[in-house]
Design an enzyme around this catalytic site. Structure first.
Site, short mmCIF file in Angstrom:
data_model
loop_
_atom_site.label_atom_id
_atom_site.label_comp_id
_atom_site.label_asym_id
_atom_site.label_seq_id
_atom_site.Cartn_x
_atom_site.Cartn_y
_atom_site.Cartn_z
N HIS A 104 -5.56 -5.00 -8.76
CA HIS A 104 -5.91 -5.76 -7.88
C HIS A 104 -5.46 -7.39 -8.29
CE1 HIS A 104 -7.96 -2.79 -5.50
NE2 HIS A 104 -9.01 -3.25 -5.81
N HIS A 178 -9.60 -7.14 0.82
CA HIS A 178 -10.53 -6.31 0.48
C HIS A 178 -12.36 -6.52 0.98
CE1 HIS A 178 -12.99 -4.11 -3.11
NE2 HIS A 178 -11.37 -3.48 -3.23
N GLU A 314 -8.79 -0.59 2.85
CA GLU A 314 -7.55 -1.38 2.40
C GLU A 314 -6.10 -0.51 2.56
OE1 GLU A 314 -8.43 -1.21 -1.62
OE2 GLU A 314 -11.00 -0.90 -1.32
C1 BGC Z 1 -10.96 0.07 -6.18
C2 BGC Z 1 -12.17 0.37 -7.11
C3 BGC Z 1 -12.28 -0.75 -7.45
C4 BGC Z 1 -13.57 -1.66 -5.93
C5 BGC Z 1 -13.55 -3.19 -6.47
C6 BGC Z 1 -11.26 -0.22 -4.88
O1 BGC Z 1 -10.41 -1.21 -4.17
O2 BGC Z 1 -9.94 1.34 -5.02
O3 BGC Z 1 -11.97 1.92 -7.18
O4 BGC Z 1 -14.03 -0.46 -8.21
O5 BGC Z 1 -11.55 -2.16 -5.36
O6 BGC Z 1 -12.83 -3.51 -8.04
#
Ligand code: BGC
Length: 353
Positions: A104, A178, A314
């Site tokens: 991310h 998110h 997402e």
């Molecule tokens: C990911 C997860 C992660 C979460 C929070 C999600 O988009 O796919 O694996 O733990 O974000 O970081």
């Protein structure tokens, strides 16, 4: 309709944080922070259906949950934080150290940045744009990236997120939001009985490090088959190697589509509140994350959360696309403009209680 701005505290360096609230004639409202261009609340039919915090400290200390944040420059994972672009090796941060990958947007992702905002006052449909320049070399990504995310609350209770970006050098981009939704309300019961439909025939399966293997796996006959509405729990507790790896659903669904037209990606419905949310997007993928790794924590109003208390939809390009030639391209060429749109459409079915 109305737009209001309130203070949401200050960062440690005394930077003030603002919360912009858009409200339509139905009384539906959405609030977005200029820290991380973060969706902080969505109040629909009298319920706030977003997990999050009441204070800026909550967001700053969120410890990898990315609650409501705008994610960039590159959403989801990049194996070893490494890829080739125009023959050059690019090494970005491996902020998820346990899996040795970039997650991310890395250590200094867009979720941790202050954004400038501009309110657009429309008679019926209030909107606010958040912009920032991600400088050339931020996280080692090439190119000055001008990026804007516009949140528009429509009269029919749909919230649309429009992403725009330009760059002065070839770069890669994978922007998403998110938000953790709970259609029972953030203070309601967990999401396991929420019914989910997903418009996808395949997922991109992952290895133990949650990095795509590069294959496409048909959902037919697996817990990932949400092509007919079923409770989220059926997938989360399904017997499948891929579910075990992630402790639930945490996978990229390959959306059934042609080209970049807006299509229904997923629909979620809570039988408890009758609240339904449809997600439309022009992007090829949808990471469905059932909150498997939510750390036990206190959120808004001191409500205690645990795993499966929220789900994320997402919309995205596929994880690790930078290393997977068979996945749709995430290249944004110098001088080109990127645009994509995702809408979350809320409604409530008639119900006799
Ligand atoms: C990911 C997860 C992660 C979460 C929070 C999600 O988009 O796919 O694996 O733990 O974000 O970081």
């Amino acid at each position: 309709m109305s737009v209001s701005v309130t203070s949401f505290g200050t960062l440690d360096d005394q930077t003030p944080v603002s919360r912009v609230t858009l409200c339509n004639a139905n009384g539906t409202s959405v609030s977005i922070l200029d820290y991380g261009a973060t969706l902080q609340s969505i109040v629909f039919a009298g319920k706030d259906i977003l997990l999050g915090y009441d204070t800026i400290d909550g967001y700053v200390n969120a410890n990898g949950s990315y609650m409501g944040a705008t994610i960039g420059r590159f959403g989801n994972r990049i194996a070893n934080g490494c890829f080739l672009l125009d023959g050059q090796k690019i090494q970005v941060s491996c902020n998820e150290s346990a899996r040795h990958c970039h997650l991310h947007g890395g250590d200094s992702g867009f979720d941790k940045k202050m954004w400038r905002y501009q309110i657009m006052c429309d008679e019926e449909e209030p909107a606010v744009s958040f912009s920032r320049t991600s400088p050339d070399g931020e996280e080692n990504y090439p190119g000055n990236l001008q990026v804007t995310v516009t949140f528009t609350l429509h009269a029919d209770d749909s919230l649309c997120l429009d992403y725009n970006a330009t760059t002065d050098k070839n770069t890669v981009i994978n922007l998403t939001n998110h938000s953790y939704f709970n259609l029972n309300g953030y203070d309601g019961e967990d999401i396991l009985d929420t019914l989910l439909y997903v418009n996808a025939d395949e997922i991109t399966p992952v290895d133990e490090g949650l990095i795509p293997t590069g294959e496409f796996m048909p959902v037919e006959g697996t817990p990932f088959d949400y092509r007919s509405e079923k409770p989220i729990r059926d997938g989360v507790y399904g017997q499948h190697e891929q579910v075990k790896i992630a402790g639930g659903i945490d996978h990229n669904f390959v959306l059934s589509r042609q080209g970049r037209e807006m299509r229904l990606a997923a629909r979620a419905y809570s039988p408890n509140t009758d609240i339904q949310m449809e997600c439309y997007t022009d992007l090829p993928g949808l990471q469905i994350y059932t909150g498997n790794f939510i750390d036990e924590q206190d959120g808004k109003s001191g409500i205690h959360w645990d795993r499966y208390d929220g789900f994320c939809l997402e919309t995205q390009f596929f994880p690790d696309s930078v290393n997977q030639p068979a996945f749709p391209s995430v290249l944004l060429a110098a001088g080109d403009t990127f645009h994509s749109r995702t809408c979350f459409c809320l409604s409530q079915k008639d119900h006799v209680r």
